[in-house]
Design a protein around this motif. Structure first.
Motif, PDB file in Angstrom:
ATOM      1  N   GLY A  18      27.154  45.486  44.673  1.00  0.00           N
ATOM      2  CA  GLY A  18      28.218  45.198  45.284  1.00  0.00           C
ATOM      3  C   GLY A  18      29.290  45.672  44.766  1.00  0.00           C
ATOM      4  N   ARG A  19      30.504  45.734  45.635  1.00  0.00           N
ATOM      5  CA  ARG A  19      31.791  46.299  45.432  1.00  0.00           C
ATOM      6  C   ARG A  19      32.654  45.798  44.009  1.00  0.00           C
ATOM      7  NH1 ARG A  19      34.911  47.937  50.615  1.00  0.00           N
ATOM      8  NH2 ARG A  19      35.685  49.620  49.039  1.00  0.00           N
ATOM      9  N   ARG A  20      32.172  44.437  43.808  1.00  0.00           N
ATOM     10  CA  ARG A  20      32.819  43.569  42.728  1.00  0.00           C
ATOM     11  C   ARG A  20      31.952  43.590  41.459  1.00  0.00           C
ATOM     12  NH1 ARG A  20      35.371  38.772  46.018  1.00  0.00           N
ATOM     13  NH2 ARG A  20      34.408  39.914  47.590  1.00  0.00           N
ATOM     14  N   ASP A  21      30.777  44.322  41.546  1.00  0.00           N
ATOM     15  CA  ASP A  21      29.528  43.983  40.502  1.00  0.00           C
ATOM     16  C   ASP A  21      30.041  45.293  39.545  1.00  0.00           C
ATOM     17  OD1 ASP A  21      27.629  43.578  38.817  1.00  0.00           O
ATOM     18  OD2 ASP A  21      26.164  43.551  40.283  1.00  0.00           O
ATOM     19  N   LEU A  79      22.673  37.477  30.923  1.00  0.00           N
ATOM     20  CA  LEU A  79      23.019  38.472  31.790  1.00  0.00           C
ATOM     21  C   LEU A  79      23.871  39.287  30.755  1.00  0.00           C
ATOM     22  CD1 LEU A  79      23.501  37.087  35.117  1.00  0.00           C
ATOM     23  CD2 LEU A  79      21.391  37.662  34.227  1.00  0.00           C
ATOM     24  N   ILE A  80      23.421  40.409  30.501  1.00  0.00           N
ATOM     25  CA  ILE A  80      24.052  41.315  29.677  1.00  0.00           C
ATOM     26  C   ILE A  80      24.807  42.407  30.096  1.00  0.00           C
ATOM     27  CG2 ILE A  80      23.921  42.665  27.441  1.00  0.00           C
ATOM     28  CD1 ILE A  80      21.253  41.001  27.156  1.00  0.00           C
ATOM     29  N   SER A  85      31.326  48.072  30.160  1.00  0.00           N
ATOM     30  CA  SER A  85      31.603  47.374  31.180  1.00  0.00           C
ATOM     31  C   SER A  85      32.772  46.284  30.970  1.00  0.00           C
ATOM     32  CB  SER A  85      30.665  46.451  31.708  1.00  0.00           C
ATOM     33  OG  SER A  85      30.727  45.438  32.505  1.00  0.00           O
ATOM     34  N   PRO A  86      33.443  46.142  32.172  1.00  0.00           N
ATOM     35  CA  PRO A  86      34.759  44.802  31.797  1.00  0.00           C
ATOM     36  C   PRO A  86      34.306  43.769  31.735  1.00  0.00           C
ATOM     37  CG  PRO A  86      34.847  45.803  34.036  1.00  0.00           C
ATOM     38  CD  PRO A  86      33.811  46.521  33.445  1.00  0.00           C
ATOM     39  N   CYS A  87      32.913  43.321  31.932  1.00  0.00           N
ATOM     40  CA  CYS A  87      32.449  42.121  32.274  1.00  0.00           C
ATOM     41  C   CYS A  87      32.005  41.533  30.994  1.00  0.00           C
ATOM     42  CB  CYS A  87      31.029  42.056  33.201  1.00  0.00           C
ATOM     43  SG  CYS A  87      31.558  42.862  34.775  1.00  0.00           S
ATOM     44  N   SER A  88      31.850  40.322  30.911  1.00  0.00           N
ATOM     45  CA  SER A  88      31.272  39.488  29.860  1.00  0.00           C
ATOM     46  C   SER A  88      29.666  38.887  29.884  1.00  0.00           C
ATOM     47  CB  SER A  88      32.097  38.071  29.744  1.00  0.00           C
ATOM     48  OG  SER A  88      33.585  38.547  29.473  1.00  0.00           O
ATOM     49  N   VAL A 112      31.823  59.763  40.477  1.00  0.00           N
ATOM     50  CA  VAL A 112      33.352  59.687  40.422  1.00  0.00           C
ATOM     51  C   VAL A 112      33.587  58.392  40.596  1.00  0.00           C
ATOM     52  CG1 VAL A 112      35.485  60.788  41.069  1.00  0.00           C
ATOM     53  CG2 VAL A 112      33.580  62.250  40.803  1.00  0.00           C
ATOM     54  N   CYS A 113      34.494  57.677  39.735  1.00  0.00           N
ATOM     55  CA  CYS A 113      35.153  56.397  39.988  1.00  0.00           C
ATOM     56  C   CYS A 113      36.618  56.563  39.709  1.00  0.00           C
ATOM     57  CB  CYS A 113      34.528  55.560  38.916  1.00  0.00           C
ATOM     58  SG  CYS A 113      35.104  53.824  39.142  1.00  0.00           S
ATOM     59  N   ASN A 114      37.454  55.826  40.430  1.00  0.00           N
ATOM     60  CA  ASN A 114      38.916  55.985  40.479  1.00  0.00           C
ATOM     61  C   ASN A 114      39.103  55.279  39.058  1.00  0.00           C
ATOM     62  OD1 ASN A 114      41.554  55.067  40.384  1.00  0.00           O
ATOM     63  ND2 ASN A 114      41.425  54.219  42.545  1.00  0.00           N
ATOM     64  N   GLN A 115      39.869  56.047  38.100  1.00  0.00           N
ATOM     65  CA  GLN A 115      40.221  55.660  36.818  1.00  0.00           C
ATOM     66  C   GLN A 115      40.588  54.123  36.602  1.00  0.00           C
ATOM     67  OE1 GLN A 115      39.033  57.553  35.108  1.00  0.00           O
ATOM     68  NE2 GLN A 115      39.943  57.582  33.150  1.00  0.00           N
ATOM     69  N   GLY A 116      41.444  53.678  37.581  1.00  0.00           N
ATOM     70  CA  GLY A 116      41.867  52.172  37.295  1.00  0.00           C
ATOM     71  C   GLY A 116      41.070  51.325  37.984  1.00  0.00           C
ATOM     72  N   GLN A 117      40.277  51.632  38.672  1.00  0.00           N
ATOM     73  CA  GLN A 117      39.362  50.656  39.809  1.00  0.00           C
ATOM     74  C   GLN A 117      38.483  49.533  38.995  1.00  0.00           C
ATOM     75  OE1 GLN A 117      36.917  52.895  42.150  1.00  0.00           O
ATOM     76  NE2 GLN A 117      36.091  51.012  43.628  1.00  0.00           N
ATOM     77  N   ALA A 118      37.755  49.884  37.800  1.00  0.00           N
ATOM     78  CA  ALA A 118      37.230  49.144  36.963  1.00  0.00           C
ATOM     79  C   ALA A 118      38.171  48.182  35.812  1.00  0.00           C
ATOM     80  CB  ALA A 118      36.212  49.854  35.897  1.00  0.00           C
ATOM     81  N   ALA A 119      39.238  48.442  35.618  1.00  0.00           N
ATOM     82  CA  ALA A 119      40.128  47.717  35.109  1.00  0.00           C
ATOM     83  C   ALA A 119      40.888  46.618  35.906  1.00  0.00           C
ATOM     84  CB  ALA A 119      41.317  48.516  34.308  1.00  0.00           C
ATOM     85  N   THR A 120      41.004  46.907  36.998  1.00  0.00           N
ATOM     86  CA  THR A 120      41.667  46.274  37.996  1.00  0.00           C
ATOM     87  C   THR A 120      40.930  45.328  38.912  1.00  0.00           C
ATOM     88  OG1 THR A 120      41.886  47.613  39.778  1.00  0.00           O
ATOM     89  CG2 THR A 120      43.745  47.616  38.238  1.00  0.00           C
ATOM     90  N   SER A 121      39.690  45.570  38.952  1.00  0.00           N
ATOM     91  CA  SER A 121      38.498  44.685  39.784  1.00  0.00           C
ATOM     92  C   SER A 121      38.000  43.295  39.225  1.00  0.00           C
ATOM     93  CB  SER A 121      37.480  45.448  40.207  1.00  0.00           C
ATOM     94  OG  SER A 121      36.634  45.976  38.845  1.00  0.00           O
ATOM     95  N   GLN A 122      38.435  43.229  37.795  1.00  0.00           N
ATOM     96  CA  GLN A 122      37.924  41.911  37.169  1.00  0.00           C
ATOM     97  C   GLN A 122      38.963  40.886  37.070  1.00  0.00           C
ATOM     98  OE1 GLN A 122      34.939  40.698  35.940  1.00  0.00           O
ATOM     99  NE2 GLN A 122      34.149  42.346  37.185  1.00  0.00           N
TER     100      GLN A 122
END
Length: 122
Positions: A18-21, A79-80, A85-88, A112-122
């Motif tokens: 998913g787009r937020r996973d 779940l690890i 990953s920015p997840c816990s 390729v991933c938008n550089q800020g995408q992972a940081a701002t999606s959590q």
């Protein structure tokens, strides 16, 4: 989808990250397509020589589905997130709050991933 016609539907499932996973980030990006072996729901225990050989599992969770590493702790699934990953970590009751759909055996993901995408999606 061309891939769909080549799947043995009794054995394999097609999944989507998913787009937020972000649990498998940066190894698997949101939007990745997965081939899931529904026969392999037993969690393999390590140690593994490296992170690339540790299996990912596709899991049903209260908010939908997730793709990540999993460990069993008594009646719980842990779940690890992938390193980076920015997840816990998450601990969910196996069979009640979380269920393993199968082991991920194949993935098609963006490179390729938008550089800020992972940081701002959590």
């Amino acid at each position: 989808m061309v891939l769909w016609q080549y799947l043995d539907h009794k054995r394999w499932h097609l999944g989507y990250v998913g787009r937020r996973d972000w649990m498998a980030f940066p190894r698997l990006l949101p939007g990745a397509w997965l081939r899931i072996d529904g026969r392999h729901k037993h969690i393999e225990e390590g140690p593994w020589p490296n992170n690339y050989l540790r299996p990912f599992y596709f899991d049903k969770v209260p908010e939908g589905y997730t793709c990540c590493w999993v460990e069993r702790d008594l009646d719980d699934l842990v779940l690890i997130p992938y390193p980076g990953s920015p997840c816990s970590y998450r601990r969910l009751r196996h069979g009640k709050d979380a269920q393993i759909i199968g082991r991920v055996t194949w993935a098609a993901t963006r490179l390729v991933c938008n550089q800020g995408q992972a940081a701002t999606s959590q």
